[in-house]
Design a protein around this motif. Structure first.
Motif, PDB file in Angstrom:
ATOM      1  N   TYR A 191       0.840  -1.190   0.000  1.00  0.00           N
ATOM      2  CA  TYR A 191       0.000   0.000   0.000  1.00  0.00           C
ATOM      3  C   TYR A 191       0.879   1.245   0.000  1.00  0.00           C
ATOM      4  O   TYR A 191       2.077   1.193   0.309  1.00  0.00           O
ATOM      5  N   PHE A 192       0.283   2.391  -0.351  1.00  0.00           N
ATOM      6  CA  PHE A 192       1.033   3.645  -0.435  1.00  0.00           C
ATOM      7  C   PHE A 192       1.700   3.997   0.893  1.00  0.00           C
ATOM      8  O   PHE A 192       2.828   4.490   0.926  1.00  0.00           O
ATOM      9  N   ILE A 193       0.985   3.760   1.989  1.00  0.00           N
ATOM     10  CA  ILE A 193       1.530   4.003   3.324  1.00  0.00           C
ATOM     11  C   ILE A 193       1.473   2.682   4.079  1.00  0.00           C
ATOM     12  O   ILE A 193       0.408   2.055   4.138  1.00  0.00           O
ATOM     13  N   LEU A 222      -6.487   8.149   0.176  1.00  0.00           N
ATOM     14  CA  LEU A 222      -5.324   8.976  -0.136  1.00  0.00           C
ATOM     15  C   LEU A 222      -5.518   9.652  -1.491  1.00  0.00           C
ATOM     16  O   LEU A 222      -5.958   9.021  -2.458  1.00  0.00           O
ATOM     17  N   ASN A 260      -4.131   7.927  -4.436  1.00  0.00           N
ATOM     18  CA  ASN A 260      -4.633   6.588  -4.758  1.00  0.00           C
ATOM     19  C   ASN A 260      -5.809   6.707  -5.732  1.00  0.00           C
ATOM     20  O   ASN A 260      -6.965   6.419  -5.401  1.00  0.00           O
ATOM     21  N   ASP A 262       3.511  15.590   2.889  1.00  0.00           N
ATOM     22  CA  ASP A 262       3.351  14.834   1.646  1.00  0.00           C
ATOM     23  C   ASP A 262       2.018  14.103   1.574  1.00  0.00           C
ATOM     24  O   ASP A 262       1.695  13.494   0.551  1.00  0.00           O
ATOM     25  N   ILE A 263       1.246  14.145   2.675  1.00  0.00           N
ATOM     26  CA  ILE A 263       0.004  13.376   2.738  1.00  0.00           C
ATOM     27  C   ILE A 263      -1.211  14.282   2.615  1.00  0.00           C
ATOM     28  O   ILE A 263      -1.268  15.352   3.235  1.00  0.00           O
ATOM     29  N   GLN A 316      -5.733  13.557   1.869  1.00  0.00           N
ATOM     30  CA  GLN A 316      -6.764  12.576   1.564  1.00  0.00           C
ATOM     31  C   GLN A 316      -7.994  13.283   1.001  1.00  0.00           C
ATOM     32  O   GLN A 316      -8.110  14.504   1.088  1.00  0.00           O
TER      33      GLN A 316
END
Length: 293
Positions: free
Chosen positions: A26-28, A118, A121, A281-282, A284
């Protein structure tokens, strides 16, 4: 043959292994010890009886974690995580899994289904949109460290109160439809509190925070979840700034973050950025689907 059961039919070990495998790549990273995984059901108000597991014969291959809460007579559900084990990805099973999860929510007469994804995503967002979810907001993760400018004059203009977040549940201080983990019903389980600015017995602004601090020691960090202001009041914006500088400990050298902070709070984000907060960087998106008309 694909079949479905609820997660209550798995052992703790089986559920934890499925969760870990479902988020592999997964991305994270979503790896967590089994005890943390189990505690998450209580902390985030998730339900094994409402969480769907997809099987290929006897093998669990996918899941949707779900929970429901009732606010002002309306049932709101949350997707607390969707995953499919790597060898079953790319087979269009995600849509089938999500539709089964929504079917279970409809049986429970849920009014609104919610989830976060995200921003990067895009495949997941497209899948959710395909089954009727809509993006209604962008969620920010900002951060700042060190001493910030604390306006003593501003602080003295209002009566500032601190209350446990638990007391803000259904108190109409904050909106009812918000990202699940920033609601007062979730935040108090790990020490959340609300800072309120009042003048002439009227609530002008409030913020919901959680401070990391041990008794007898200085605060180490603080997270902002929500903020509210009475925009119709002439002092609304100043009251908002007063609760933010108080709740976020502007006069202490600590780490500050926001968590799933909604973009619609447009009068808050510029204030935070003008006081040293920066994007991480995050980010949602917050998505909802109306289930009951």
């Amino acid at each position: 043959m694909i079949t479905f059961k609820t997660m209550e039919h798995l052992t703790f070990k089986e559920a934890h292994e499925l969760f870990t495998s479902g988020f592999e790549g997964y991305f994270i990273p979503m790896k967590m010890p089994m005890d943390t995984f189990i505690a998450r059901f209580g902390n985030d108000n998730l339900s094994a009886a409402l969480s769907v597991v997809m099987f290929d014969e006897d093998k669990p291959i996918g899941f949707v974690l779900q929970g429901i809460r009732e606010v002002n007579g309306e049932k709101i559900a949350w997707n607390g995580g969707t995953g499919i084990v790597p060898e079953y990805r790319g087979k269009k099973l995600g849509t089938i899994l999500m539709e089964k999860a929504l079917e279970l929510l409809k049986q429970q007469q849920v009014d609104i289904a919610t989830l976060e994804a995200l921003s990067i995503n895009e495949p997941a967002i497209r899948l959710y949109e395909k089954i009727g979810y809509k993006v209604i907001d962008t969620l920010h993760f900002l951060e700042a460290e060190g001493l910030l400018s604390f306006d003593e004059q501003l602080a003295s203009e209002f009566e500032l109160k601190r209350i446990p977040a638990l007391q803000a549940i259904n108190a109409n201080i904050f909106p009812s439809l918000v990202p699940w983990q920033v609601d007062p019903s979730i935040a108090p389980r790990t020490g959340g509190e609300v800072i309120i600015a009042m003048k002439d017995s009227e609530v002008l602004a409030a913020c919901l925070v959680r401070t990391k601090q041990q008794f007898g020691n200085d605060a180490e960090g603080v997270t902002l979840f929500q903020a509210f202001t009475n925009n119709e009041h002439t002092d609304g914006m100043r009251a908002l700034q007063a609760v933010l500088q108080e709740g976020l400990h502007f006069n202490h050298s600590i780490k500050r973050t926001t968590y799933n902070f909604e973009d619609k709070m447009k009068n808050v984000i510029p204030f935070l950025k003008s006081n040293g907060f920066k994007n991480t960087d995050i980010s949602q998106v917050f998505m909802t689907k109306q289930l009951m008309e």
